[in-house]
Design an enzyme around this catalytic site. Structure first.
Site, PDB file in Angstrom:
ATOM      1  CE1 TYR A   1     -44.970 -27.235 -45.044  1.00  0.00           C
ATOM      2  CE2 TYR A   1     -45.236 -29.603 -45.301  1.00  0.00           C
ATOM      3  CZ  TYR A   1     -44.656 -28.412 -45.690  1.00  0.00           C
ATOM      4  OH  TYR A   1     -43.749 -28.414 -46.720  1.00  0.00           O
ATOM      5  CB  ILE A   2     -50.724 -29.554 -46.202  1.00  0.00           C
ATOM      6  CG1 ILE A   2     -49.475 -30.429 -46.094  1.00  0.00           C
ATOM      7  CG2 ILE A   2     -51.184 -29.461 -47.652  1.00  0.00           C
ATOM      8  CD1 ILE A   2     -49.696 -31.894 -46.460  1.00  0.00           C
TER       9      ILE A   2
ATOM     10  CG  ASN B   1     -48.602 -31.923 -34.977  1.00  0.00           C
ATOM     11  OD1 ASN B   1     -47.693 -31.838 -34.147  1.00  0.00           O
ATOM     12  ND2 ASN B   1     -48.389 -32.275 -36.231  1.00  0.00           N
TER      13      ASN B   1
ATOM     14  CE  LYS C   1     -47.133 -33.800 -40.051  1.00  0.00           C
ATOM     15  NZ  LYS C   1     -46.590 -32.822 -40.960  1.00  0.00           N
TER      16      LYS C   1
ATOM     17  CB  SER D   1     -50.574 -40.531 -47.570  1.00  0.00           C
ATOM     18  OG  SER D   1     -49.217 -40.890 -47.577  1.00  0.00           O
TER      19      SER D   1
ATOM     20  CE1 TYR E   1     -51.035 -40.345 -41.615  1.00  0.00           C
ATOM     21  CE2 TYR E   1     -49.533 -41.443 -43.129  1.00  0.00           C
ATOM     22  CZ  TYR E   1     -50.346 -40.374 -42.810  1.00  0.00           C
ATOM     23  OH  TYR E   1     -50.487 -39.325 -43.698  1.00  0.00           O
TER      24      TYR E   1
ATOM     25  CE  LYS F   1     -53.998 -39.525 -43.888  1.00  0.00           C
ATOM     26  NZ  LYS F   1     -54.878 -38.356 -43.740  1.00  0.00           N
TER      27      LYS F   1
HETATM   28  P1  NAD Z   1     -50.147 -31.156 -39.633  1.00  0.00           P
HETATM   29  O1  NAD Z   1     -50.013 -31.986 -38.416  1.00  0.00           O
HETATM   30  O2  NAD Z   1     -49.229 -30.002 -39.810  1.00  0.00           O
HETATM   31  O3  NAD Z   1     -51.648 -30.633 -39.783  1.00  0.00           O
HETATM   32  C1  NAD Z   1     -52.762 -31.369 -39.307  1.00  0.00           C
HETATM   33  C2  NAD Z   1     -53.577 -30.446 -38.420  1.00  0.00           C
HETATM   34  O4  NAD Z   1     -54.728 -31.167 -37.947  1.00  0.00           O
HETATM   35  C3  NAD Z   1     -52.810 -29.954 -37.196  1.00  0.00           C
HETATM   36  O5  NAD Z   1     -52.866 -28.528 -37.160  1.00  0.00           O
HETATM   37  C4  NAD Z   1     -53.540 -30.579 -36.007  1.00  0.00           C
HETATM   38  O6  NAD Z   1     -53.545 -29.711 -34.885  1.00  0.00           O
HETATM   39  C5  NAD Z   1     -54.936 -30.798 -36.578  1.00  0.00           C
HETATM   40  N1  NAD Z   1     -55.684 -31.905 -35.976  1.00  0.00           N
HETATM   41  C6  NAD Z   1     -55.287 -33.164 -35.743  1.00  0.00           C
HETATM   42  N2  NAD Z   1     -56.296 -33.885 -35.203  1.00  0.00           N
HETATM   43  C7  NAD Z   1     -57.371 -33.060 -35.117  1.00  0.00           C
HETATM   44  C8  NAD Z   1     -58.702 -33.210 -34.676  1.00  0.00           C
HETATM   45  N3  NAD Z   1     -59.153 -34.381 -34.187  1.00  0.00           N
HETATM   46  N4  NAD Z   1     -59.530 -32.139 -34.764  1.00  0.00           N
HETATM   47  C9  NAD Z   1     -59.110 -30.946 -35.250  1.00  0.00           C
HETATM   48  N5  NAD Z   1     -57.850 -30.746 -35.674  1.00  0.00           N
HETATM   49  C10 NAD Z   1     -56.997 -31.792 -35.617  1.00  0.00           C
HETATM   50  O7  NAD Z   1     -50.019 -32.165 -40.891  1.00  0.00           O
HETATM   51  P2  NAD Z   1     -49.904 -31.822 -42.435  1.00  0.00           P
HETATM   52  O8  NAD Z   1     -48.547 -32.202 -42.861  1.00  0.00           O
HETATM   53  O9  NAD Z   1     -50.413 -30.486 -42.727  1.00  0.00           O
HETATM   54  O10 NAD Z   1     -50.892 -32.929 -43.015  1.00  0.00           O
HETATM   55  C11 NAD Z   1     -52.237 -32.645 -43.333  1.00  0.00           C
HETATM   56  C12 NAD Z   1     -52.908 -33.909 -43.816  1.00  0.00           C
HETATM   57  O11 NAD Z   1     -52.207 -34.419 -44.949  1.00  0.00           O
HETATM   58  C13 NAD Z   1     -52.948 -35.040 -42.787  1.00  0.00           C
HETATM   59  O12 NAD Z   1     -54.194 -35.697 -42.902  1.00  0.00           O
HETATM   60  C14 NAD Z   1     -51.827 -35.947 -43.233  1.00  0.00           C
HETATM   61  O13 NAD Z   1     -52.043 -37.279 -42.855  1.00  0.00           O
HETATM   62  C15 NAD Z   1     -51.882 -35.776 -44.742  1.00  0.00           C
HETATM   63  N6  NAD Z   1     -50.590 -36.053 -45.402  1.00  0.00           N
HETATM   64  C16 NAD Z   1     -49.487 -35.364 -45.002  1.00  0.00           C
HETATM   65  C17 NAD Z   1     -48.261 -35.643 -45.596  1.00  0.00           C
HETATM   66  C18 NAD Z   1     -47.009 -34.938 -45.158  1.00  0.00           C
HETATM   67  O14 NAD Z   1     -45.918 -35.404 -45.447  1.00  0.00           O
HETATM   68  N7  NAD Z   1     -47.080 -33.782 -44.505  1.00  0.00           N
HETATM   69  C19 NAD Z   1     -48.181 -36.609 -46.614  1.00  0.00           C
HETATM   70  C20 NAD Z   1     -49.338 -37.270 -47.004  1.00  0.00           C
HETATM   71  C21 NAD Z   1     -50.546 -36.982 -46.385  1.00  0.00           C
HETATM   72  C1  UD1 Z   2     -42.796 -40.946 -44.540  1.00  0.00           C
HETATM   73  C2  UD1 Z   2     -43.801 -41.936 -43.986  1.00  0.00           C
HETATM   74  C3  UD1 Z   2     -45.019 -41.986 -44.908  1.00  0.00           C
HETATM   75  C4  UD1 Z   2     -45.604 -40.592 -45.118  1.00  0.00           C
HETATM   76  C5  UD1 Z   2     -44.488 -39.689 -45.671  1.00  0.00           C
HETATM   77  C6  UD1 Z   2     -44.937 -38.274 -45.874  1.00  0.00           C
HETATM   78  C7  UD1 Z   2     -42.438 -43.578 -42.792  1.00  0.00           C
HETATM   79  C8  UD1 Z   2     -41.961 -44.992 -42.763  1.00  0.00           C
HETATM   80  N1  UD1 Z   2     -43.180 -43.236 -43.858  1.00  0.00           N
HETATM   81  O1  UD1 Z   2     -42.424 -41.418 -45.772  1.00  0.00           O
HETATM   82  O2  UD1 Z   2     -46.010 -42.831 -44.374  1.00  0.00           O
HETATM   83  O3  UD1 Z   2     -46.684 -40.655 -46.025  1.00  0.00           O
HETATM   84  O4  UD1 Z   2     -43.408 -39.687 -44.727  1.00  0.00           O
HETATM   85  O5  UD1 Z   2     -45.197 -37.672 -44.635  1.00  0.00           O
HETATM   86  O6  UD1 Z   2     -42.195 -42.810 -41.885  1.00  0.00           O
HETATM   87  N2  UD1 Z   2     -34.544 -40.159 -44.445  1.00  0.00           N
HETATM   88  C9  UD1 Z   2     -33.250 -40.187 -43.972  1.00  0.00           C
HETATM   89  N3  UD1 Z   2     -32.991 -39.591 -42.783  1.00  0.00           N
HETATM   90  C10 UD1 Z   2     -33.939 -38.965 -42.029  1.00  0.00           C
HETATM   91  C11 UD1 Z   2     -35.267 -38.933 -42.527  1.00  0.00           C
HETATM   92  C12 UD1 Z   2     -35.528 -39.561 -43.730  1.00  0.00           C
HETATM   93  O7  UD1 Z   2     -32.365 -40.745 -44.608  1.00  0.00           O
HETATM   94  O8  UD1 Z   2     -33.627 -38.457 -40.948  1.00  0.00           O
HETATM   95  C13 UD1 Z   2     -34.832 -40.778 -45.747  1.00  0.00           C
HETATM   96  C14 UD1 Z   2     -35.853 -41.899 -45.715  1.00  0.00           C
HETATM   97  O9  UD1 Z   2     -35.228 -43.141 -45.511  1.00  0.00           O
HETATM   98  C15 UD1 Z   2     -36.476 -41.774 -47.110  1.00  0.00           C
HETATM   99  C16 UD1 Z   2     -36.418 -40.271 -47.405  1.00  0.00           C
HETATM  100  O10 UD1 Z   2     -35.402 -39.759 -46.562  1.00  0.00           O
HETATM  101  O11 UD1 Z   2     -35.702 -42.455 -48.065  1.00  0.00           O
HETATM  102  C17 UD1 Z   2     -37.713 -39.546 -47.133  1.00  0.00           C
HETATM  103  O12 UD1 Z   2     -38.141 -39.821 -45.816  1.00  0.00           O
HETATM  104  P1  UD1 Z   2     -39.421 -39.122 -45.153  1.00  0.00           P
HETATM  105  O13 UD1 Z   2     -39.327 -37.651 -45.321  1.00  0.00           O
HETATM  106  O14 UD1 Z   2     -39.568 -39.656 -43.787  1.00  0.00           O
HETATM  107  O15 UD1 Z   2     -40.641 -39.606 -46.085  1.00  0.00           O
HETATM  108  P2  UD1 Z   2     -41.103 -41.087 -46.492  1.00  0.00           P
HETATM  109  O16 UD1 Z   2     -40.133 -42.098 -46.057  1.00  0.00           O
HETATM  110  O17 UD1 Z   2     -41.436 -41.059 -47.934  1.00  0.00           O
END
Ligand code: NAD
Ligand code: UD1
Length: 346
Positions: free
Chosen positions: A20-21, A44, A93, A133, A157, A161
């Site tokens: 995604y990101i 993923n 994640k 994160s 998780y 981090k």
């Molecule tokens: P995502 O799952 O969409 O992307 C991660 C990618 O890494 C996937 O395409 C997956 O196939 C690949 N991957 C996983 N393990 C691997 C490995 N061992 N070797 C090669 N590829 C591998 O997730 P995202 O939302 O894009 O997140 C990217 C990063 O940002 C992650 O490290 C995640 O923990 C961090 N992050 C995400 C969020 C969020 O809410 N999306 C928030 C905070 C931090």
């Molecule tokens: C979650 C993760 C956090 C991660 C972040 C970004 C958990 C406990 N924490 O946080 O580690 O860094 O995502 O990927 O999973 N909500 C609802 N209904 C739903 C889904 C969410 O009410 O079906 C609410 C949650 O209670 C929260 C808000 O929406 O208040 C956001 O939730 P979410 O998108 O899961 O993000 P985080 O809780 O911030």
């Protein structure tokens, strides 16, 4: 060669680049004139994102299917290209899954990061942007949260981090040649404005925005709102939602900082504004014309009441701030979902 020319000609390696990101950051970097190499094991994500990237950016990228835990694959990758910097997104994640499978999470997230750092060291590439994160702040004592707030982990998780952050801090202290940007993301949402790339969770979404868009498109009947008794203005949880394209631009700003300042940094990437679940649901309905059926259920274990960023440091050091508002986040998330009801698997 002139420094800016070098920057444009030496590719940037993006691990997790099909995710995604990573995919959105790839677009931002290519639009800024960089060539990128995406590495992903597709555990993923879908290879179909690559066709979409080609439609958006042409052939300014290369894709290598590999696992970051595979040192030999990384060595081959570095050997055949002169990589300037690495942005490391690859990892797992899902918080709930990490509680059930801690070993797998440490293997991918910590093992993968160590394997990547070792390969970079062997190749003499020591500039890294790392995806951390806001989860490292645990249940924050106060909001907005500055980078100096205490760090903790409330699930495996989050622990992966924090362990990676600690490792990177030790590494930069031990060897000044390493330049590392630790970016602490708040809640990334939305999609590229084209609707061609976006967030495609497999199974039931854990996160709020994809759940909302799946209700809007008719794939789920109603949103469960986790708790309406939080100590927040309307009783629902408050978060700092940030448009994924703003987040992507933050990575470019961080790379520029590392090149310019030749030193490491740790910075929050958020908007600095707290938004409740109810506010997000209401804004989505207003902007898209799709009311979101919802019911109030118990709090989700491990959730916190409120979490939003102090963004002072990002503005000061990176000259970066988020530009897209909540309405735009909803609009773009909805366009992606409406154009791709089954994600990339249509
Ligand atoms: P995502 O799952 O969409 O992307 C991660 C990618 O890494 C996937 O395409 C997956 O196939 C690949 N991957 C996983 N393990 C691997 C490995 N061992 N070797 C090669 N590829 C591998 O997730 P995202 O939302 O894009 O997140 C990217 C990063 O940002 C992650 O490290 C995640 O923990 C961090 N992050 C995400 C969020 C969020 O809410 N999306 C928030 C905070 C931090
Ligand atoms: C979650 C993760 C956090 C991660 C972040 C970004 C958990 C406990 N924490 O946080 O580690 O860094 O995502 O990927 O999973 N909500 C609802 N209904 C739903 C889904 C969410 O009410 O079906 C609410 C949650 O209670 C929260 C808000 O929406 O208040 C956001 O939730 P979410 O998108 O899961 O993000 P985080 O809780 O911030």
């Amino acid at each position: 060669m002139h420094e800016s020319t070098t920057r444009m000609t030496q590719p940037i390696l993006i691990t997790g680049g099909a995710g995604y990101i990573g995919s959105h950051t790839a677009v931002t970097l290519m639009e800024a004139g960089h060539r990128v190499v995406l590495v992903d094991n597709l555990c993923n994500s879908s290879a179909r994102v690559l066709d979409r990237l080609r439609r958006l950016c042409g052939d300014a990228f290369e894709f290598v299917q590999a696992d970051v835990r595979d040192g030999a694959a990384l060595d081959a990758l570095f050997e055949h290209r002169t990589i300037a910097s690495v942005i490391h997104f690859a990892g797992l994640k899902a918080v709930g899954e990490s509680v059930a499978q801690p070993l797998r999470y440490f293997d991918h997230n910590v093992g993968g990061t160590i394997s990547l750092l070792q390969a970079m060291e062997r190749a003499g590439v020591r500039r890294l942007v790392f995806s951390s994160s806001a989860t490292v702040y645990g249940d924050p004592a106060s909001v907005p949260i500055p980078e100096t707030a205490p760090l903790t982990a409330t699930n495996p998780y989050g622990r992966t981090k924090l362990v990676c952050e600690d490792l990177l801090r030790e590494l930069t202290h031990a060897d000044a040649r390493w330049q590392v940007a630790i970016l602490r993301y708040f809640n990334p949402v939305g999609a590229h404005e084209s609707g061609l790339i976006g967030e495609a969770p497999s199974g039931v979404p854990n996160n709020l925005m994809p759940y909302i868009t799946q209700v809007a498109v008719g794939q789920r009947d109603a949103l469960n709102i986790f708790g309406n008794d939080w100590p927040t203005p309307d009783g629902t949880g408050v978060r700092d939602y940030i448009h994924v394209m703003d987040l992507a631009r933050g990575h470019l700003a961080a790379l520029r900082y590392l090149e310019r300042e030749q030193k490491s940094l740790t910075v929050n990437l958020g908007t600095g504004t707290g938004v409740s679940v109810q506010q997000l649901v209401d804004t989505f309905a207003r902007v898209t014309g799709h009311p979101i059926a919802h019911r109030h259920v118990a709090r989700r274990p491990g959730d916190v009441a409120a979490c939003w960023a102090d963004t002072t440091l990002a503005r000061k050091l990176l000259g970066w701030q988020a530009e897209h508002d909540l309405a735009r986040m909803c609009e773009d998330a909805w366009r992606w979902q409406a154009m791709n009801p089954g994600g990339y698997e249509d």
